[in-house]
Design an enzyme around this catalytic site. Structure first.
Site: not given
Length: 465
Positions: A128, A182, A185-186, A189
């Site tokens: 990332s 990940k 995380h996105n 985000e």
């Protein structure tokens, strides 16, 4: 140019080229290959001082021959079928102990499948930080066997972002664990970006502020508890001017948000894990609705534009409301990670995840330092209930309520912030309204319910016999 490269990389698109340059800059010889030969040639020609550490190759056979044994090769190709095709083309050329590392934006389920089907060593690694992160230091989330990670750990930690000297790179767990982290995380985000955009809308349409003034607000907020990469760049975006017209950049951007699917993956997987992430789900819905430009134009024609000017919120209230929303968004994300630990047996390192998100990645923020400490001190506890963040929420949830209420009264849609508030209220209420839902289910389907006396399989008076 090395004939005995430490590592190889396939795929010299934006992210691949940046990552290859980062690896070379950190002192590792790297062999590179791209399906379009001219791309490889151009990359090598533009490498400058790094050229001595880069070996450009024009076939997979040449790439494999240029790497020292046991080989390690990074894939930076589009997620999905392209990864499978690349593995199928590459694996027959490799020795049994050669390692393939997928550093693309893969769905964790695809990574799990590839690990199971692999005829040789395989790692799935989430990266990332966008192009800037890949070039100068991303956050890296590894997935796979510990001994395979150990073979490339020195490279991964060298190229990763650093927070006070601590590399933002770590092994998350086996199989698809790295790509799962990940993905979450996105998802965070998506929600973080949407919440910021919602506050931007209040500043623009509610308070009537011009773009430069909005940029000033975000820049000021970035000096306080909201300090983060996304707040920082939001200020810069608001200040930016269109190169073609000189107009404020935001005024010429079509109001339709793109997406690559990782937010949607997060929402779908959250449902499978019984891990509610309403702020993330609302952010995905907001992007989907933003794309329906013709229907939105029809709606405005029929009903008039929704947002109205109002002055009932000061900047401190907006800042605190955004702070509360941000905490609730992260709490949902970490609860989803906890659900994965429960369901997959991964034992995800929660505190370490917060640590490696402190730099390099898109959601990096000063708040993650406190999250890392809190997750270490109070493991297994929802962030909103921990001592540190509960204290902040006591101070800020009233502001969030004011923001959501005033926005609703004045036609400003706040899907992410309002869903965060609803999550907060439901999570602090012992007896909600699910009793009515269970009563309805029993009435039309005799699904039964749990009685407050502890008995299960109970029914209402409509049950026969």
């Amino acid at each position: 140019m090395s004939e005995d490269a430490r590592i190889g990389l396939i795929g010299l698109g934006t992210m691949g080229a940046a990552l290859a340059s980062n690896i070379a800059e950190k002192g590792f010889d790297i062999a590179v290959f791209n399906r379009t030969t001219q791309v490889t040639r151009d990359f090598a020609a533009q490498a400058g001082d790094l050229a001595a550490r880069i070996t450009p190759t024009e076939s997979l056979e040449d790439l494999v021959a240029a790497i020292a044994k046991p080989r390690a090769i990074i894939l930076m190709v589009p997620a999905g079928d392209a990864v499978d095709a690349q593995i199928d083309a590459l694996r027959p050329l490799l020795d049994d102990d050669d390692l393939i590392i997928d550093c693309g934006n893969a769905n964790f389920q695809d990574t799990d499948r590839r690990v199971e089907a692999a005829t040789g060593p395989f790692l799935g690694v989430g990266v990332s930080g966008g192009e800037e992160g890949a070039r100068h230091g991303p956050s890296i989330m590894g997935g796979g066997k510990a001994d395979l990670w150990a073979r490339v750990e020195d490279i991964m930690t060298a190229i990763a972002a650093k927070h006070e000297g601590d590399p933002c790179a770590a092994l998350m767990g086996p199989g698809g664990a790295g790509h799962f982290v990940k993905m979450v995380h996105n998802g965070i985000e998506y929600a973080d970006m949407q919440m910021i955009a919602e506050v931007y809308g209040i500043l623009r349409d509610g308070h009537g502020m011009d773009y430069d003034s909005i940029g000033d607000v975000f820049a000021e907020w970035n000096k306080g508890p909201l300090e983060s990469y996304l707040i920082e760049i939001s200020g810069k975006v608001a200040h930016a001017k269109d190169l073609a017209t000189g107009a404020p950049l935001l005024s010429v951007i079509v109001d339709a948000a793109g997406q690559k699917g990782t937010g949607r993956w997060t929402v779908i997987e959250a449902q499978h894990r019984l891990a509610p992430v309403p702020a993330i789900e609302a952010a995905v819905v907001a992007r989907n609705l933003s794309a329906r430009l013709e229907e939105r134009a029809k709606g405005q024609e029929v009903f008039g534009a929704a947002p109205q000017a109002f002055d009932g919120l000061d900047l401190t209230t907006l800042e605190k409301g955004l702070m509360a929303g941000k905490i609730l968004c992260y709490a949902q994300g970490f609860e989803m990670l906890s659900a994965a630990t429960r369901d997959f047996g991964w034992d995800l390192p929660m505190s370490r995840i917060a640590q490696i998100w402190r730099q390099g990645c898109i959601i990096r923020s000063s708040m993650l330092d406190d999250m890392a400490s809190t997750l270490n001190a109070e493991p297994g506890v929802n962030l909103m209930f921990t001592d540190h963040f509960a204290a902040i929420l006591r101070d800020t949830h009233g502001a969030l309520r004011q923001v959501v209420a005033q926005a609703a009264l004045n036609g400003h849609p706040l899907p992410a912030l309002s869903s965060g508030l609803a999550y907060f209220d439901m999570m602090r209420t012992t007896r909600g309204t699910a009793d009515m839902v269970q009563g309805q289910r029993d009435f039309f389907g005799l699904h039964g319910f749990v009685h407050t006396n502890g008995k299960t399989g109970q029914h209402g008076p409509w049950a026969k016999g």
